[in-house]
Structures are given as structure tokens and as C-alpha cells.
Scaffold this motif. Structure first.
Motif, PDB file in Angstrom:
ATOM      1  N   ALA A 100     -28.818   5.878 -20.527  1.00 40.02           N
ATOM      2  CA  ALA A 100     -29.047   5.139 -19.289  1.00 40.02           C
ATOM      3  C   ALA A 100     -27.767   4.379 -18.952  1.00 40.02           C
ATOM      4  O   ALA A 100     -26.881   4.189 -19.796  1.00 40.02           O
ATOM      5  CB  ALA A 100     -30.221   4.174 -19.439  1.00 40.02           C
ATOM      6  N   ARG A 101     -27.683   3.936 -17.711  1.00 45.81           N
ATOM      7  CA  ARG A 101     -26.492   3.209 -17.258  1.00 45.81           C
ATOM      8  C   ARG A 101     -26.485   1.789 -17.809  1.00 45.81           C
ATOM      9  O   ARG A 101     -27.487   1.287 -18.332  1.00 45.81           O
ATOM     10  CB  ARG A 101     -26.441   3.175 -15.732  1.00 45.81           C
ATOM     11  CG  ARG A 101     -26.346   4.545 -15.075  1.00 45.81           C
ATOM     12  CD  ARG A 101     -26.122   4.390 -13.569  1.00 45.81           C
ATOM     13  NE  ARG A 101     -27.122   3.507 -12.967  1.00 45.81           N
ATOM     14  CZ  ARG A 101     -28.288   3.922 -12.489  1.00 45.81           C
ATOM     15  NH1 ARG A 101     -28.612   5.206 -12.575  1.00 45.81           N
ATOM     16  NH2 ARG A 101     -29.128   3.059 -11.948  1.00 45.81           N
ATOM     17  N   ASP A 120     -26.671  -0.956 -16.340  1.00 47.90           N
ATOM     18  CA  ASP A 120     -27.653  -1.846 -15.716  1.00 47.90           C
ATOM     19  C   ASP A 120     -29.093  -1.450 -16.036  1.00 47.90           C
ATOM     20  O   ASP A 120     -30.031  -1.976 -15.431  1.00 47.90           O
ATOM     21  CB  ASP A 120     -27.454  -1.868 -14.194  1.00 47.90           C
ATOM     22  CG  ASP A 120     -27.634  -0.488 -13.553  1.00 47.90           C
ATOM     23  OD1 ASP A 120     -27.554   0.518 -14.291  1.00 47.90           O
ATOM     24  OD2 ASP A 120     -27.868  -0.427 -12.332  1.00 47.90           O
ATOM     25  N   GLN A 121     -29.277  -0.538 -16.985  1.00 47.45           N
ATOM     26  CA  GLN A 121     -30.615  -0.059 -17.318  1.00 47.45           C
ATOM     27  C   GLN A 121     -30.958  -0.297 -18.786  1.00 47.45           C
ATOM     28  O   GLN A 121     -31.647   0.489 -19.419  1.00 47.45           O
ATOM     29  CB  GLN A 121     -30.732   1.435 -16.998  1.00 47.45           C
ATOM     30  CG  GLN A 121     -30.591   1.770 -15.518  1.00 47.45           C
ATOM     31  CD  GLN A 121     -30.601   3.268 -15.262  1.00 47.45           C
ATOM     32  OE1 GLN A 121     -29.950   4.030 -15.978  1.00 47.45           O
ATOM     33  NE2 GLN A 121     -31.344   3.689 -14.246  1.00 47.45           N
ATOM     34  N   THR A 122     -30.507  -1.425 -19.301  1.00 50.60           N
ATOM     35  CA  THR A 122     -30.778  -1.766 -20.697  1.00 50.60           C
ATOM     36  C   THR A 122     -32.279  -1.723 -20.999  1.00 50.60           C
ATOM     37  O   THR A 122     -32.708  -1.329 -22.093  1.00 50.60           O
ATOM     38  CB  THR A 122     -30.223  -3.156 -21.024  1.00 50.60           C
ATOM     39  OG1 THR A 122     -28.827  -3.183 -20.752  1.00 50.60           O
ATOM     40  CG2 THR A 122     -30.453  -3.521 -22.483  1.00 50.60           C
ATOM     41  N   HIS A 123     -33.075  -2.127 -20.014  1.00 49.62           N
ATOM     42  CA  HIS A 123     -34.522  -2.186 -20.220  1.00 49.62           C
ATOM     43  C   HIS A 123     -35.115  -0.815 -20.545  1.00 49.62           C
ATOM     44  O   HIS A 123     -36.138  -0.730 -21.252  1.00 49.62           O
ATOM     45  CB  HIS A 123     -35.205  -2.763 -18.980  1.00 49.62           C
ATOM     46  CG  HIS A 123     -35.043  -1.932 -17.747  1.00 49.62           C
ATOM     47  ND1 HIS A 123     -33.833  -1.837 -17.054  1.00 49.62           N
ATOM     48  CD2 HIS A 123     -35.923  -1.134 -17.081  1.00 49.62           C
ATOM     49  CE1 HIS A 123     -33.991  -1.031 -16.021  1.00 49.62           C
ATOM     50  NE2 HIS A 123     -35.237  -0.592 -16.009  1.00 49.62           N
ATOM     51  N   LEU A 124     -34.503   0.255 -20.043  1.00 49.44           N
ATOM     52  CA  LEU A 124     -35.036   1.587 -20.316  1.00 49.44           C
ATOM     53  C   LEU A 124     -34.859   1.967 -21.786  1.00 49.44           C
ATOM     54  O   LEU A 124     -35.764   2.537 -22.404  1.00 49.44           O
ATOM     55  CB  LEU A 124     -34.349   2.618 -19.422  1.00 49.44           C
ATOM     56  CG  LEU A 124     -34.611   2.491 -17.919  1.00 49.44           C
ATOM     57  CD1 LEU A 124     -33.837   3.575 -17.159  1.00 49.44           C
ATOM     58  CD2 LEU A 124     -36.100   2.588 -17.613  1.00 49.44           C
ATOM     59  N   TRP A 175     -22.435   5.053 -18.799  1.00 49.86           N
ATOM     60  CA  TRP A 175     -23.614   5.407 -19.587  1.00 49.86           C
ATOM     61  C   TRP A 175     -23.540   4.731 -20.964  1.00 49.86           C
ATOM     62  O   TRP A 175     -23.292   5.368 -21.984  1.00 49.86           O
ATOM     63  CB  TRP A 175     -23.734   6.920 -19.714  1.00 49.86           C
ATOM     64  CG  TRP A 175     -23.854   7.573 -18.367  1.00 49.86           C
ATOM     65  CD1 TRP A 175     -22.851   8.099 -17.603  1.00 49.86           C
ATOM     66  CD2 TRP A 175     -25.045   7.691 -17.592  1.00 49.86           C
ATOM     67  NE1 TRP A 175     -23.341   8.558 -16.410  1.00 49.86           N
ATOM     68  CE2 TRP A 175     -24.693   8.325 -16.364  1.00 49.86           C
ATOM     69  CE3 TRP A 175     -26.381   7.342 -17.805  1.00 49.86           C
ATOM     70  CZ2 TRP A 175     -25.626   8.600 -15.375  1.00 49.86           C
ATOM     71  CZ3 TRP A 175     -27.310   7.625 -16.820  1.00 49.86           C
ATOM     72  CH2 TRP A 175     -26.942   8.239 -15.622  1.00 49.86           C
ATOM     73  N   GLN A 220     -26.000   2.752 -22.405  1.00 56.82           N
ATOM     74  CA  GLN A 220     -27.274   2.576 -23.112  1.00 56.82           C
ATOM     75  C   GLN A 220     -27.675   3.911 -23.728  1.00 56.82           C
ATOM     76  O   GLN A 220     -27.984   4.864 -23.005  1.00 56.82           O
ATOM     77  CB  GLN A 220     -28.356   2.070 -22.155  1.00 56.82           C
ATOM     78  CG  GLN A 220     -27.982   0.790 -21.427  1.00 56.82           C
ATOM     79  CD  GLN A 220     -27.627  -0.315 -22.394  1.00 56.82           C
ATOM     80  OE1 GLN A 220     -28.378  -0.616 -23.331  1.00 56.82           O
ATOM     81  NE2 GLN A 220     -26.466  -0.936 -22.184  1.00 56.82           N
ATOM     82  N   ASP A 238     -34.264   7.432 -17.478  1.00 60.32           N
ATOM     83  CA  ASP A 238     -35.031   7.166 -16.260  1.00 60.32           C
ATOM     84  C   ASP A 238     -35.831   8.375 -15.807  1.00 60.32           C
ATOM     85  O   ASP A 238     -36.503   8.334 -14.767  1.00 60.32           O
ATOM     86  CB  ASP A 238     -34.106   6.697 -15.129  1.00 60.32           C
ATOM     87  CG  ASP A 238     -33.102   7.763 -14.710  1.00 60.32           C
ATOM     88  OD1 ASP A 238     -33.047   8.841 -15.345  1.00 60.32           O
ATOM     89  OD2 ASP A 238     -32.351   7.512 -13.740  1.00 60.32           O
TER      90      ASP A 238
END
Length: 374
Positions: free
Chosen positions: A91-92, A94-98, A132, A134, A243
Motif C-alpha cells: 500500500a502507499r 498514506d495507507q498505513t491503516h490498510l 509503496w 507499506q 486496497d
């Protein structure tokens, strides 16, 4: 009119695996509408086995299938069907939550997952773009030889006396005393039990039999094979977007197989890829790797079919006796085939479960879970 203990509709991976499991214990008729088995979903698979695919409720079926796929009984196959690949779930920045959620989802499932840095991922994937960051690495991911597995199930079924009829689309089903009467390929057959392994056609078969459908939805999945500069190498991993928007893997000849992970609702049939889906797949791939796409080698599409809760449907119908659902296996039907077919065997034959299934909660997949909704 020929009489059988069990008639199975559909000779893809689902139908072939069940036929292999119960053949020899029951007289079995295996019906296939096409010229040869596996024409639709089975023959168009992306051909990977990864325990996280399908989510934490599907994972137990995948894990329970591993030993059989790695070391099948000698009379079933002289070789295994898995080859180590490894998977990088990304994930990118800004997508740590994923990435966090992915690890949380499987925290209780004892999967071998590791949080990696961008540098670790880039060491396996030259050209990985810097956004990328994460990364969750899944070392146990494998390629699966789909064609060989399907062929082995069919061969084993034949060895056990299963009668396979191709070019035999089912045109009529009716309940009769002692079971079912079917017209397939213009010929009539009788069977004590009916197994619906018709994939994307599962609800259509149910309606034909006077059984309430469970909501099996066929979905189009697009696949593209591309040639790039530099080419892929066989030691590269499967790459999956956390995602859910893409996956790709290296393939023979320095190419890649890629998909935009699309799920376009469709009627059951022989589907083809549309140009927009192909363009989206390539665009998403180019956002991940710094490589030049030289040409599209080929493109294809297949149908995946899901129940409303996206779990497989395995078991006797809650209303109609002797009608067995074996459907809704989505994109994970191949990698779970050994476990799901053994579970089906135990239910159809009324025998104890195989040792490999002792940790499986069969109620999650039972057809009876839809009874209240229908």
C-alpha cells in the motif's frame, strides 16, 4: 434411463474434486455443458495459492488444503501442485491503516506474515516506486498448477468409476420418488442425490430444480499478460494491492500476468475482457513498477461467483432433501479444493470428517445459513 446414486452438475474444479472424493463410494454421474471440463472459471485462473486470499474466514480451508497440494497421495499424483513464489502485499505511504488492518485480520490465524520496509520489498521487485512503503510479506504464497490438479481430479474420478458426460447441458430437472430425474444433452438420467457444482450457473440450476436460489452472483475478472522492458524474472513475488485494486505476478518468457481485481456483475456465460478494464490493469501496474510496457501479449476474462456473504456454500439445501450445494467459491475455489471437497464428502456420505478438517467450522459454509433470508 441410467440410474446413479449422485449426479454432479459442473465438471470444473468443484465438480471434479467432489466426484473424485465420492467416486468408488457411490455411483456418480458428472455432467459438463461444454466440450471439455474447466472451460470457464477453472481454465482462466491466475494460478496462485496464498493463505490470506479470500479473508480470514476462507483461510482455514486454504490452510487445510496445503498438505494435499504439496504431497498428494501417490495414486492421485506422482508430484505436488505447488511451487514457492512468495507474496508482497503493498500500500502507499498514506495507507498505513490498510497494512495494519491486514495484520489484525489474520492475527489469530497463525499465518506467517511479516511487516517489511520498502527496501526489503524493492530487493525482490526491482523498479518498485518509492510511494509503496507499506508492505506485508507472505512467504508461503505459491504458484499452483491448476491444469494438472484439475486433470488429476478427473483422472482419479474416472479410475473410481465416475461417468463423465461432456457436451451435456442440463435442460430439465424434476424431483421424483427416490431422487431426481435430469435431462442433459438430450438424454434422461436418474440420481438419488443432486450436487450443484455449476459455478456461475448455480442459481440457474437451482431454479430449474425448483430450489430456492441463495443469491450466487457471477462477476467478471479481467486478466492481462504483458511484455515489459526490463522483463520479469521468475524469482519475483506475487504483488497484491492491499486496497484490493490490483495484483500481478511474473509469468513465463519474462512477462507479467496482471489484473485490476475487477468484479463486474454479469449473467453466466462465456465472457470477454473489455478494453477499459485492460487499460485500468496496465495503468495500475505502471503506478507500481518503473518499467515500460511494450505490448499486450494476450487478455482474457473469467467468471467468479460469490454468495452474498462471499463465503462458499457447502451442504444440503435447508428445504429440499437430496439437493446439495457446492457453489459460491469465488476466486479461491481452486486453492481450497482439497478441503472443500473432503468436507463435501463427509456431508454427502454421512461419515466423520478427514483429520485435516478438524479445525474447520463447517457451519460458516452451510447452505442452511440462507434459510432465514429465503
Amino acid at each position: 434411463m441410467n440410474h446413479y446414486d449422485v449426479a454432479i452438475i459442473g465438471a470444473g474444479m468443484a465438480g471434479a474434486s467432489v466426484a473424485s472424493e465420492i467416486g468408488g463410494e457411490r455411483s456418480v454421474l458428472l455432467l459438463e455443458a461444454e466440450d471439455h471440463p474447466g472451460y470457464h472459471a477453472t481454465g482462466r485462473s491466475a494460478a496462485f495459492w496464498t493463505e490470506s486470499y479470500g479473508g480470514p474466514l476462507v483461510q482455514p480451508l486454504t490452510s487445510a488444503s496445503r498438505a494435499f497440494l504439496e504431497n498428494p497421495p501417490a495414486r492421485f499424483s506422482s508430484t505436488g501442485f505447488l511451487r514457492p513464489r512468495g507474496a508482497v502485499n503493498i500500500a502507499r505511504a498514506d495507507q498505513t491503516h490498510l497494512a495494519d488492518q491486514f495484520l489484525t485480520d489474520f492475527a489469530d490465524n497463525e499465518l506467517d506474515l511479516a511487516r517489511w520496509s520498502w527496501a526489503q520489498a524493492a530487493s525482490l521487485m526491482p523498479g518498485l516506486k518509492t510511494q509503496w512503503t507499506q508492505v506485508v510479506y507472505e512467504p508461503d504464497c505459491c504458484d499452483i498448477d491448476v491444469a494438472a490438479l484439475h486433470a488429476a481430479y478427473l483422472k482419479d474420478a474416472r479410475r473410481k468409476g465416475v461417468a463423465l458426460l461432456c457436451r451435456a447441458p442440463v435442460s430439465q430437472i424434476r424431483k421424483v420418488d427416490g431422487g431426481w430425474e435430469l435431462v442433459a444433452g438430450g438424454e434422461a438420467h436418474r440420481a438419488g442425490q443432486l450436487v450443484n457444482a455449476a459455478g456461475a450457473w448455480a442459481d440457474n440450476v437451482a431454479r430449474m430444480a425448483g430450489v430456492e436460489p441463495v443469491g450466487i452472483q457471477p462477476l467478471i475478472r479481467t486478466m492481462v499478460q504483458i511484455e515489459t522492458d526490463p522483463p520479469s524474472t521468475q524469482d519475483m513475488p506475487l504483488v497484491v494491492g492491499l486496497d484490493g485494486s490490483f495484483y500481478f505476478k511474473p509469468e513465463a518468457g519474462g512477462t507479467y500476468w496482471l489484473s485490476p481485481h475487477d468484479e463486474i456483475p454479469a449473467e453466466p456465460g462465456d465472457v470477454a475482457p473489455d478494453e477499459l478494464s485492460v487499460a485500468v490493469a496496465i495503468d495500475r501496474f505502471e503506478k507500481v513498477l518503473d518499467v515500460r510496457v511494450k505490448r499486450v501479449v494476450r487478455k482474457w476474462a473469467g467468471l467468479r461467483s460469490f454468495a452474498p456473504d462471499r463465503l462458499p456454500v457447502i451442504g444440503f439445501d435447508s428445504v429440499t432433501e437430496d439437493y446439495f450445494w457446492f457453489a459460491g467459491q469465488g476466486g479461491f475455489g481452486i486453492q481450497t479444493a482439497p478441503a472443500t471437497s473432503k468436507l463435501a464428502r463427509s456431508l454427502l456420505l454421512g461419515e466423520p470428517r478427514d483429520d485435516s478438517l478438524q479445525m474447520i467450522d463447517a457451519s460458516l459454509y452451510a447452505a442452511s445459513r440462507f434459510a432465514a433470508e429465503t
